[in-house]
Design an enzyme around this catalytic site. Structure first.
Site, PDB file in Angstrom:
ATOM      1  N   HIS A  95       2.304  18.606   3.833  1.00  0.00           N
ATOM      2  CA  HIS A  95       1.034  19.554   3.316  1.00  0.00           C
ATOM      3  C   HIS A  95       0.310  20.430   4.444  1.00  0.00           C
ATOM      4  O   HIS A  95      -0.434  21.180   4.343  1.00  0.00           O
ATOM      5  CB  HIS A  95       0.129  18.966   2.379  1.00  0.00           C
ATOM      6  CG  HIS A  95       0.845  18.383   1.406  1.00  0.00           C
ATOM      7  ND1 HIS A  95       1.675  19.150   0.381  1.00  0.00           N
ATOM      8  CD2 HIS A  95       1.292  16.942   1.277  1.00  0.00           C
ATOM      9  CE1 HIS A  95       2.198  18.365  -0.455  1.00  0.00           C
ATOM     10  NE2 HIS A  95       1.959  16.954  -0.056  1.00  0.00           N
ATOM     11  N   HIS A 243      11.591   9.985   4.285  1.00  0.00           N
ATOM     12  CA  HIS A 243      10.708  11.318   4.323  1.00  0.00           C
ATOM     13  C   HIS A 243      10.245  11.951   5.681  1.00  0.00           C
ATOM     14  O   HIS A 243       9.792  12.851   5.673  1.00  0.00           O
ATOM     15  CB  HIS A 243       9.623  11.387   3.284  1.00  0.00           C
ATOM     16  CG  HIS A 243      10.111  11.113   1.965  1.00  0.00           C
ATOM     17  ND1 HIS A 243      10.271  12.539   1.293  1.00  0.00           N
ATOM     18  CD2 HIS A 243      10.085  10.308   1.168  1.00  0.00           C
ATOM     19  CE1 HIS A 243      10.672  12.144  -0.184  1.00  0.00           C
ATOM     20  NE2 HIS A 243      10.410  11.027  -0.110  1.00  0.00           N
TER      21      HIS A 243
END
Length: 265
Positions: A95, A243
């Site tokens: 993000h 991830h």
């Protein structure tokens, strides 16, 4: 290590290598720049690399009061200015991509390309939005954070990954995790999705998305379909089980970034 100030806050960053455009590594919320150490080391062999800690993170100063995503943009702008770099390419984890997009809006051609790492590029799925809300709840945030940690580590025997998630990200408390939940939720609510936000940039900016998980043919196919319609967008998968491919496959990721940066616009 060099430092600068942003809004009165001391911002710490690393500066290695030579050559422009420089790579500006942007960590995600609730994590230090340590996550980029293997990748930035590889990239610095080819060009200049700037790796920052946001305010309240890592070795940067912690404010007494609240702050949001706009302050992170200020931190990145301060590092760019202090470094003297004329051209930069943000390399944004998750993000932090919202910050990268805003840097391009602010600086235009000085930020001629974007590299996005492991980001939810389409509309945020309901379970994810629910987790963001739970992080803002003083009674539920710890359980939610633990669920996220378990998903990210996933039983993988990768010491660097476990340390970063458990020790580094785990060092931040409710204030920072709730802030992250609030700011990420607000970004999706305002922009709908990262791809929608990128598609509104005029003229478009060249974007590369590098990720390893989810290992879903449908997720990759959706991005490839978007790329076929929007040639400024590229996607590549990385050989990693988590991830955090920058910890598992820094050589492959560095090579993909350098190929993208070196190619003609």
């Amino acid at each position: 290590m060099p430092e600068t100030t942003s809004g009165g806050m001391r911002i710490s960053y690393d500066d290695a290598g030579t050559g422009e455009p420089a790579l500006l590594f942007l960590p995600g919320w609730c994590g230090s720049r340590r996550v980029f150490t293997p990748l930035a080391t590889q990239c610095a062999a080819q060009r200049r690399t700037l790796v920052l800690d946001w305010r309240g993170h890592g070795q940067s100063e912690t404010p007494n009061g609240d702050f949001g995503a706009s302050a992170l943009v200020d931190d990145a702008l301060a590092v760019i200015a202090a470094s003297g770099a004329k051209r930069v390419v943000p390399v944004a984890l998750s993000h932090a991509g919202w910050v990268a997009i805003e840097l391009h809006r602010r600086l235009g051609s000085q930020v001629g390309k974007l590299v996005l790492l492991d980001w939810i590029l389409f509309a945020a799925p309901p379970p994810f939005l629910e987790a963001l809300q739970a992080l803002q709840d003083s009674m539920r945030w710890q359980q939610t954070r633990e669920q996220l940690f378990a998903m990210w580590i996933g039983g993988l025997a990768i010491p660097e990954l476990s340390y970063y998630v458990r020790e580094d990200m785990g060092s931040y408390g409710f204030d920072m995790w709730s802030r992250a939940g609030r700011e990420i939720s607000a970004a999706y609510a305002q922009a709908t999705s990262p791809l929608h936000a990128l598609a509104t940039l005029k003229p478009p900016v060249s974007v590369l998305h590098l990720y390893a998980q989810p290992d879903s043919p449908d997720y990759l196919a959706a991005q490839q379909a978007f790329s076929a319609e929007q040639p400024w967008f590229q996607v590549r998968t990385m050989p990693a089980r988590s991830h955090f491919p920058m910890l598992e496959a820094p050589n492959e990721m560095a090579a993909a970034i350098e190929e993208f940066i070196s190619a003609s616009p």
